[in-house]
Design an enzyme around this catalytic site. Sequence first.
Site, PDB file in Angstrom:
ATOM      1  N   ARG A  48       0.909  -1.234  -0.067  1.00 23.66           N
ATOM      2  CA  ARG A  48       0.029  -0.079   0.035  1.00 23.66           C
ATOM      3  C   ARG A  48       0.788   1.283  -0.134  1.00 23.66           C
ATOM      4  O   ARG A  48       0.362   2.349   0.183  1.00 23.66           O
ATOM      5  CB  ARG A  48      -1.016   0.058   1.108  1.00 23.66           C
ATOM      6  CG  ARG A  48      -0.364  -0.193   2.402  1.00 23.66           C
ATOM      7  CD  ARG A  48      -1.334   0.110   3.475  1.00 23.66           C
ATOM      8  NE  ARG A  48      -2.319  -1.050   3.729  1.00 23.66           N
ATOM      9  CZ  ARG A  48      -3.270  -0.849   4.745  1.00 23.66           C
ATOM     10  NH1 ARG A  48      -3.425   0.133   5.048  1.00 23.66           N
ATOM     11  NH2 ARG A  48      -3.855  -1.723   4.625  1.00 23.66           N
ATOM     12  N   LYS A 145       1.825 -19.676   7.151  1.00 21.05           N
ATOM     13  CA  LYS A 145       1.552 -19.912   8.443  1.00 21.05           C
ATOM     14  C   LYS A 145       1.741 -18.852   9.249  1.00 21.05           C
ATOM     15  O   LYS A 145       2.276 -17.771   9.017  1.00 21.05           O
ATOM     16  CB  LYS A 145       2.243 -21.147   9.294  1.00 21.05           C
ATOM     17  CG  LYS A 145       3.715 -20.664   9.836  1.00 21.05           C
ATOM     18  CD  LYS A 145       4.298 -21.693  10.440  1.00 21.05           C
ATOM     19  CE  LYS A 145       4.485 -21.686  11.939  1.00 21.05           C
ATOM     20  NZ  LYS A 145       5.510 -20.675  12.350  1.00 21.05           N
ATOM     21  N   HIS A 175       7.627 -24.485   5.775  1.00 14.37           N
ATOM     22  CA  HIS A 175       9.038 -24.456   4.980  1.00 14.37           C
ATOM     23  C   HIS A 175       9.888 -25.643   5.309  1.00 14.37           C
ATOM     24  O   HIS A 175      10.911 -25.786   4.692  1.00 14.37           O
ATOM     25  CB  HIS A 175       9.667 -23.159   5.378  1.00 14.37           C
ATOM     26  CG  HIS A 175      10.322 -22.802   6.732  1.00 14.37           C
ATOM     27  ND1 HIS A 175       9.547 -22.420   7.811  1.00 14.37           N
ATOM     28  CD2 HIS A 175      11.742 -23.030   7.253  1.00 14.37           C
ATOM     29  CE1 HIS A 175      10.503 -22.317   9.142  1.00 14.37           C
ATOM     30  NE2 HIS A 175      11.724 -22.682   8.610  1.00 14.37           N
ATOM     31  N   LYS A 179      12.854 -28.250   2.996  1.00 16.45           N
ATOM     32  CA  LYS A 179      14.248 -28.308   3.415  1.00 16.45           C
ATOM     33  C   LYS A 179      14.754 -29.745   2.761  1.00 16.45           C
ATOM     34  O   LYS A 179      14.183 -30.586   2.776  1.00 16.45           O
ATOM     35  CB  LYS A 179      14.353 -28.399   5.048  1.00 16.45           C
ATOM     36  CG  LYS A 179      14.177 -27.230   5.652  1.00 16.45           C
ATOM     37  CD  LYS A 179      14.523 -27.303   7.106  1.00 16.45           C
ATOM     38  CE  LYS A 179      14.148 -26.083   7.830  1.00 16.45           C
ATOM     39  NZ  LYS A 179      15.031 -25.106   8.029  1.00 16.45           N
ATOM     40  N   GLU A 213      16.383 -24.930  19.022  1.00 21.07           N
ATOM     41  CA  GLU A 213      16.814 -23.460  18.465  1.00 21.07           C
ATOM     42  C   GLU A 213      17.745 -22.778  19.418  1.00 21.07           C
ATOM     43  O   GLU A 213      17.462 -22.961  20.659  1.00 21.07           O
ATOM     44  CB  GLU A 213      15.631 -22.702  18.127  1.00 21.07           C
ATOM     45  CG  GLU A 213      14.402 -23.365  17.277  1.00 21.07           C
ATOM     46  CD  GLU A 213      13.485 -22.215  16.938  1.00 21.07           C
ATOM     47  OE1 GLU A 213      13.903 -21.689  16.014  1.00 21.07           O
ATOM     48  OE2 GLU A 213      12.399 -22.277  17.261  1.00 21.07           O
ATOM     49  N   ASP A 232       3.371 -22.697  17.581  1.00 19.72           N
ATOM     50  CA  ASP A 232       4.537 -22.110  16.602  1.00 19.72           C
ATOM     51  C   ASP A 232       5.314 -23.270  15.822  1.00 19.72           C
ATOM     52  O   ASP A 232       5.845 -23.013  14.647  1.00 19.72           O
ATOM     53  CB  ASP A 232       5.402 -21.048  17.445  1.00 19.72           C
ATOM     54  CG  ASP A 232       6.311 -20.283  16.313  1.00 19.72           C
ATOM     55  OD1 ASP A 232       5.894 -19.738  15.182  1.00 19.72           O
ATOM     56  OD2 ASP A 232       7.595 -20.232  16.624  1.00 19.72           O
ATOM     57  N   HIS A 237       5.881 -27.665  12.058  1.00 22.10           N
ATOM     58  CA  HIS A 237       6.977 -28.308  11.514  1.00 22.10           C
ATOM     59  C   HIS A 237       7.292 -29.826  12.325  1.00 22.10           C
ATOM     60  O   HIS A 237       7.646 -30.921  11.430  1.00 22.10           O
ATOM     61  CB  HIS A 237       8.225 -27.713  11.973  1.00 22.10           C
ATOM     62  CG  HIS A 237       8.239 -25.969  11.667  1.00 22.10           C
ATOM     63  ND1 HIS A 237       7.412 -25.741  10.295  1.00 22.10           N
ATOM     64  CD2 HIS A 237       8.541 -24.984  11.844  1.00 22.10           C
ATOM     65  CE1 HIS A 237       7.405 -24.479  10.197  1.00 22.10           C
ATOM     66  NE2 HIS A 237       8.035 -24.052  11.067  1.00 22.10           N
ATOM     67  N   LYS A 337      13.334 -22.960  22.333  1.00 22.56           N
ATOM     68  CA  LYS A 337      14.154 -21.746  21.965  1.00 22.56           C
ATOM     69  C   LYS A 337      15.090 -21.549  22.850  1.00 22.56           C
ATOM     70  O   LYS A 337      14.775 -22.122  24.230  1.00 22.56           O
ATOM     71  CB  LYS A 337      13.340 -20.458  21.836  1.00 22.56           C
ATOM     72  CG  LYS A 337      12.147 -20.551  20.897  1.00 22.56           C
ATOM     73  CD  LYS A 337      11.795 -19.435  19.966  1.00 22.56           C
ATOM     74  CE  LYS A 337      10.742 -19.766  19.118  1.00 22.56           C
ATOM     75  NZ  LYS A 337      10.916 -20.621  17.999  1.00 22.56           N
ATOM     76  N   LYS A 342      21.777 -24.721  17.860  1.00 22.53           N
ATOM     77  CA  LYS A 342      20.794 -24.995  16.884  1.00 22.53           C
ATOM     78  C   LYS A 342      21.046 -26.559  16.321  1.00 22.53           C
ATOM     79  O   LYS A 342      21.923 -26.851  15.820  1.00 22.53           O
ATOM     80  CB  LYS A 342      20.652 -24.017  15.547  1.00 22.53           C
ATOM     81  CG  LYS A 342      19.595 -24.227  14.602  1.00 22.53           C
ATOM     82  CD  LYS A 342      19.788 -23.075  13.613  1.00 22.53           C
ATOM     83  CE  LYS A 342      18.913 -23.294  12.281  1.00 22.53           C
ATOM     84  NZ  LYS A 342      17.458 -22.989  12.665  1.00 22.53           N
TER      85      LYS A 342
HETATM   86  C1  BG6 Z   1       9.393 -20.607  12.054  1.00 20.69           C
HETATM   87  C2  BG6 Z   1       8.877 -20.339  13.560  1.00 20.69           C
HETATM   88  O1  BG6 Z   1       8.113 -21.027  11.485  1.00 20.69           O
HETATM   89  O2  BG6 Z   1      10.297 -21.501  12.286  1.00 20.69           O
HETATM   90  C3  BG6 Z   1      10.009 -19.642  14.473  1.00 20.69           C
HETATM   91  O3  BG6 Z   1       7.781 -19.477  13.662  1.00 20.69           O
HETATM   92  C4  BG6 Z   1      11.374 -20.506  14.170  1.00 20.69           C
HETATM   93  O4  BG6 Z   1       9.839 -19.348  15.699  1.00 20.69           O
HETATM   94  C5  BG6 Z   1      11.683 -21.011  12.755  1.00 20.69           C
HETATM   95  O5  BG6 Z   1      12.385 -20.083  14.803  1.00 20.69           O
HETATM   96  C6  BG6 Z   1      12.512 -21.986  12.685  1.00 20.69           C
HETATM   97  O6  BG6 Z   1      12.903 -22.276  11.134  1.00 20.69           O
HETATM   98  P1  BG6 Z   1      14.625 -22.894  11.086  1.00 20.69           P
HETATM   99  O7  BG6 Z   1      14.417 -23.117   9.368  1.00 20.69           O
HETATM  100  O8  BG6 Z   1      15.320 -21.704  11.313  1.00 20.69           O
HETATM  101  O9  BG6 Z   1      14.557 -24.049  11.741  1.00 20.69           O
END
Ligand code: BG6
Length: 483
Positions: A48, A145, A175, A179, A213, A232, A237, A337, A342
């Site tokens: 916009r 999402k 997503h 991967k 994470e 989340d 996932h 988290k 990671k």
């Molecule tokens: C997202 C979540 O869908 O995935 C985030 O909303 C999360 O909170 C992220 O950190 C993790 O994705 P990746 O690809 O970094 O493992």
Amino acid sequence: MSGDKHACDFSIFGVMGDLSRRKLIPSLYQLDRAGLLHEDTRIIGIARHEISQDDFVAKMQMSLETFVKDPLESDVVERLLARLHYVLINLDVPEEYTRLGKAIDQEKRVLVNYFSVAPFLFDDICKGLAHAAIVTPETRVVLEKPIGRDLESSQEINDTVARVFTEEQVYRIDHYLGKETVMNLLALRFANSIFTTNWDHNTIDHVQITVAEEVGIEGRWGYFDKSGQLRDMVQNHLMQILTLVAMEPPVNMDGDSIRNEKLKVLKALRPITADTVEEKTVRGQYGPGFIKGKAVPGYHEEEGGNPASSTESFVAIRVDIDNWRWADVPFYLRTGKRLTTKRSEVVIYFKRLPHNIFKDSYKNLPRNKLVIRLQPDEGVEIEMLNKEPGIGKGVKLQKTLLDLSFSDAFNSRRIPDAYERLILETMIGNQSLFIRRDEVERAWKWIDSIQEAWAECKESPKKYPAGTWGPVASVALLARDGR
Ligand code: BG6
């Protein structure tokens, strides 16, 4: 419109947003660089903002400079920028969508609409697209999402979109399904006979799926606090990984063949109730701590945080799948988290042998372990026992690893970002990596049962210091089962 490359008008609603600048535009660059975009494909940015075409292009160039990790190739940048068109639309004004109608060419190109905006705007966009009469059977929509925060709200979102688009036109993104290593789960399971014949309650003791994470809330406290790690991360996932590990062999790689099998797993998940929630789940919330030697704040102290919040940033769950294949084989899911590092992986623990003939050197033979490393350091390893070389010591056993590291095996070939693959599939029109409505809703139904059980028990999340592996209780979850 056949072949690998399809000419598209790829429209991004919310093109100035974070996802678009961090992921979508850089992914389109990588696709263009790999020669995967049709020469006639165009990218239509919609927002916009009163901004000229030139300023828009300059902004997108800045996104490439900021978010593409490899050195930029100037000819590719130039080619990509030439594909960009800006269209100003106030999403709640249906008349303004005719501007999009004028900008696209549905004779020559498929229209893919990426909704990179909050779900409450989906209704306006669907109505606008219908109003401008630019919805044909070839038109597609891509939804990000979160698709709702429970079953009811996800149904509302899906109903909204279904008023204008059929299920065959809807691409719901998770997503993780884009991967490389998550996709490789299918190859591993269904292209290797050693696994296809050893993948059930006869040989497998239990499965652990971990998505750890290191990051915290990253300035998203307002969003995250209403959601929590269960909604989340687990609803999408982790449950997607679970279905790929647990599903029956699909008859082929078609979108619906795969999704039908995934849905059957979701239908077989044993609900978690107020009676079982305490023994089957652990919720945690991080306090202050250290990540790689650096002090980090606790969840409550994060920017925008509220000290009264009891939202979980860590979840561990014992999942039981009530079907023939997985009877008495628990799946342990764990995600949080601000954990030590990671790391995402699936670990398959095989059953112990019924009898040990090596008692003299190894009292309790351990379980064989298959570790599928999803990220980082993608690869597959099998932990097994071997005889230590040498004579005169009897048969001495030693744990050894068969380790296949993808970066070594595939010569450090670049691993594409999940969004690159997913965007390409929306252009091709392949739905197998996208979530069908019934899958999303089934997953929510199961998640709702946990959320309700937690609400009934009123127990607060257990604290864990940032930089650790989560609350001690999550270890107890396995220990209780003797694992
Ligand atoms: C997202 C979540 O869908 O995935 C985030 O909303 C999360 O909170 C992220 O950190 C993790 O994705 P990746 O690809 O970094 O493992």
